[in-house]
Design a protein around this motif. Sequence first.
Motif, PDB file in Angstrom:
ATOM      1  N   PRO A 155      14.365 -35.364  15.376  1.00 38.65           N
ATOM      2  CA  PRO A 155      15.460 -35.252  14.645  1.00 38.65           C
ATOM      3  C   PRO A 155      15.621 -35.117  13.277  1.00 38.65           C
ATOM      4  N   PHE A 156      14.535 -35.010  12.510  1.00 42.79           N
ATOM      5  CA  PHE A 156      14.596 -34.968  11.043  1.00 42.79           C
ATOM      6  C   PHE A 156      13.798 -34.018  10.465  1.00 42.79           C
ATOM      7  N   LYS A 157      13.881 -33.817   9.371  1.00 46.41           N
ATOM      8  CA  LYS A 157      13.142 -32.948   8.335  1.00 46.41           C
ATOM      9  C   LYS A 157      12.420 -33.861   7.255  1.00 46.41           C
ATOM     10  N   ARG A 158      10.986 -33.454   7.157  1.00 44.21           N
ATOM     11  CA  ARG A 158      10.127 -34.541   6.309  1.00 44.21           C
ATOM     12  C   ARG A 158       9.485 -33.396   5.284  1.00 44.21           C
ATOM     13  N   LEU A 159       9.402 -34.038   4.144  1.00 45.43           N
ATOM     14  CA  LEU A 159       8.686 -33.433   2.861  1.00 45.43           C
ATOM     15  C   LEU A 159       7.460 -34.404   2.362  1.00 45.43           C
ATOM     16  N   LEU A 160       6.317 -34.049   1.999  1.00 49.02           N
ATOM     17  CA  LEU A 160       5.578 -34.711   1.246  1.00 49.02           C
ATOM     18  C   LEU A 160       5.485 -34.062  -0.304  1.00 49.02           C
ATOM     19  N   LEU A 161       5.911 -35.126  -1.057  1.00 47.95           N
ATOM     20  CA  LEU A 161       6.051 -34.676  -2.621  1.00 47.95           C
ATOM     21  C   LEU A 161       4.683 -35.209  -3.026  1.00 47.95           C
ATOM     22  N   HIS A 162       4.338 -34.166  -4.217  1.00 47.93           N
ATOM     23  CA  HIS A 162       3.143 -34.904  -4.663  1.00 47.93           C
ATOM     24  C   HIS A 162       3.436 -34.678  -6.508  1.00 47.93           C
ATOM     25  N   PHE A 163       2.985 -35.696  -6.974  1.00 48.50           N
ATOM     26  CA  PHE A 163       3.335 -36.085  -8.440  1.00 48.50           C
ATOM     27  C   PHE A 163       1.921 -36.489  -8.930  1.00 48.50           C
ATOM     28  N   GLY A 164       1.621 -35.762 -10.191  1.00 45.45           N
ATOM     29  CA  GLY A 164       0.305 -35.938 -10.972  1.00 45.45           C
ATOM     30  C   GLY A 164       0.650 -36.685 -12.414  1.00 45.45           C
ATOM     31  N   ASN A 165      -0.460 -37.319 -12.811  1.00 43.69           N
ATOM     32  CA  ASN A 165      -0.388 -38.104 -14.147  1.00 43.69           C
ATOM     33  C   ASN A 165       0.457 -39.066 -14.488  1.00 43.69           C
ATOM     34  N   ILE A 166       0.239 -39.856 -13.164  1.00 42.09           N
ATOM     35  CA  ILE A 166       0.908 -41.326 -13.366  1.00 42.09           C
ATOM     36  C   ILE A 166       0.074 -42.297 -13.194  1.00 42.09           C
ATOM     37  N   PRO A 167       0.117 -43.359 -14.209  1.00 39.44           N
ATOM     38  CA  PRO A 167      -1.050 -44.064 -14.388  1.00 39.44           C
ATOM     39  C   PRO A 167      -0.842 -45.271 -13.106  1.00 39.44           C
ATOM     40  N   GLU A 168      -1.943 -45.648 -12.596  1.00 40.87           N
ATOM     41  CA  GLU A 168      -2.271 -46.285 -11.414  1.00 40.87           C
ATOM     42  C   GLU A 168      -1.381 -47.606 -11.090  1.00 40.87           C
ATOM     43  N   GLU A 169      -1.245 -48.272 -12.143  1.00 42.23           N
ATOM     44  CA  GLU A 169      -0.635 -49.480 -12.163  1.00 42.23           C
ATOM     45  C   GLU A 169       1.027 -49.220 -12.312  1.00 42.23           C
ATOM     46  N   GLU A 170       1.576 -48.175 -12.790  1.00 38.07           N
ATOM     47  CA  GLU A 170       2.843 -48.102 -12.900  1.00 38.07           C
ATOM     48  C   GLU A 170       3.739 -47.652 -11.727  1.00 38.07           C
ATOM     49  N   ASN A 171       4.939 -48.405 -11.825  1.00 32.30           N
ATOM     50  CA  ASN A 171       5.943 -48.310 -10.586  1.00 32.30           C
ATOM     51  C   ASN A 171       6.960 -47.045 -11.247  1.00 32.30           C
ATOM     52  N   ILE A 172       7.165 -46.387 -10.132  1.00 36.02           N
ATOM     53  CA  ILE A 172       7.873 -45.001 -10.354  1.00 36.02           C
ATOM     54  C   ILE A 172       9.491 -45.148 -10.076  1.00 36.02           C
ATOM     55  N   LYS A 173      10.313 -44.515 -10.177  1.00 32.84           N
ATOM     56  CA  LYS A 173      11.669 -44.154  -9.557  1.00 32.84           C
ATOM     57  C   LYS A 173      11.680 -42.670  -9.296  1.00 32.84           C
ATOM     58  N   LEU A 174      11.894 -42.410  -8.181  1.00 33.11           N
ATOM     59  CA  LEU A 174      12.018 -40.848  -7.597  1.00 33.11           C
ATOM     60  C   LEU A 174      13.752 -40.455  -7.790  1.00 33.11           C
ATOM     61  N   ILE A 175      13.735 -39.329  -8.729  1.00 33.94           N
ATOM     62  CA  ILE A 175      15.128 -38.806  -8.952  1.00 33.94           C
ATOM     63  C   ILE A 175      15.184 -37.638  -8.158  1.00 33.94           C
ATOM     64  N   TYR A 176      16.258 -37.318  -7.453  1.00 35.65           N
ATOM     65  CA  TYR A 176      16.474 -36.226  -6.325  1.00 35.65           C
ATOM     66  C   TYR A 176      17.862 -35.708  -6.747  1.00 35.65           C
ATOM     67  N   GLN A 177      17.970 -34.411  -7.014  1.00 40.92           N
ATOM     68  CA  GLN A 177      19.062 -33.659  -7.194  1.00 40.92           C
ATOM     69  C   GLN A 177      19.413 -32.855  -6.073  1.00 40.92           C
ATOM     70  N   ASP A 178      20.114 -33.231  -5.251  1.00 47.09           N
ATOM     71  CA  ASP A 178      20.356 -32.518  -3.908  1.00 47.09           C
ATOM     72  C   ASP A 178      21.334 -31.192  -4.187  1.00 47.09           C
ATOM     73  N   ASN A 179      20.335 -30.313  -4.197  1.00 49.50           N
ATOM     74  CA  ASN A 179      20.920 -28.885  -4.318  1.00 49.50           C
ATOM     75  C   ASN A 179      21.112 -28.132  -2.850  1.00 49.50           C
ATOM     76  N   LEU A 180      20.272 -28.687  -1.819  1.00 51.07           N
ATOM     77  CA  LEU A 180      20.391 -28.321  -0.486  1.00 51.07           C
ATOM     78  C   LEU A 180      21.854 -28.606   0.435  1.00 51.07           C
ATOM     79  N   PHE A 181      22.095 -29.960   0.307  1.00 48.95           N
ATOM     80  CA  PHE A 181      22.964 -30.336   1.291  1.00 48.95           C
ATOM     81  C   PHE A 181      24.434 -30.514   0.227  1.00 48.95           C
ATOM     82  N   GLY A 182      23.962 -30.656  -0.981  1.00 49.50           N
ATOM     83  CA  GLY A 182      25.379 -30.639  -1.964  1.00 49.50           C
ATOM     84  C   GLY A 182      26.032 -32.114  -2.019  1.00 49.50           C
TER      85      GLY A 182
END
Length: 197
Positions: A155-182
């Motif tokens: 009942p869901f749609k799943r994506l795997l997102l790949h990011f590079g060049n992020i230092p191993e010890e860094e925490n991250i924040k994912l930013i998503y601009q929803d252009n599909l569902f608005g």
Amino acid sequence: MILKKEFVFFLIGILLVLSCQKEKKEPIAAAEYKLYNLEQSGWKSKSVSHSFSDIEYKATLVPLQYYILKNEGNNDLQKVDSIYESFKNERIIEIEFQHENKDDLLKDIYTSRDYESSVKYMSFYIEKDFKAVTQSGDTINCSGVTFERNFKVAPFKRLLLHFGNIPEEENIKLIYQDNLFGNGLMKFNFKETPIKL
């Protein structure tokens, strides 16, 4: 009499060989069991969810070792560690989209596109909608997306997102601009570093 002695020595030899093989297999079985338990309960780090317009967006930071072990197996853990060392600055984020009524989200009533266009967007163009921001303020574009097709079984749609060049010890924040569902801009803040083996 000599045949009986040879037979006894033969049996003792077989028992010794079998007991040695059992001792060698037990640590391997224990390692496989440990990896199985990690896969079932501890592989994925913290998930962050947002709900907008009857759609739940759930992002999960997934440890890179999980995918390396899936590809390479657990027979040579030194090889797994070596591969991890060469890709340790990569991040994989799993994101799921699910309607609260478990309806297919790629229908035109949710995306304002026909079904085929929505599938193409999820497969080829949605990666431009995602960015990762590190603690130090660097913005990293998504380097690739894998759209897991489930052909309306889940009942869901799943994506795997790949990011590079992020230092191993860094925490991250994912930013998503929803252009599909608005549903606009969303931020998924991962406050913990990925799980390491």
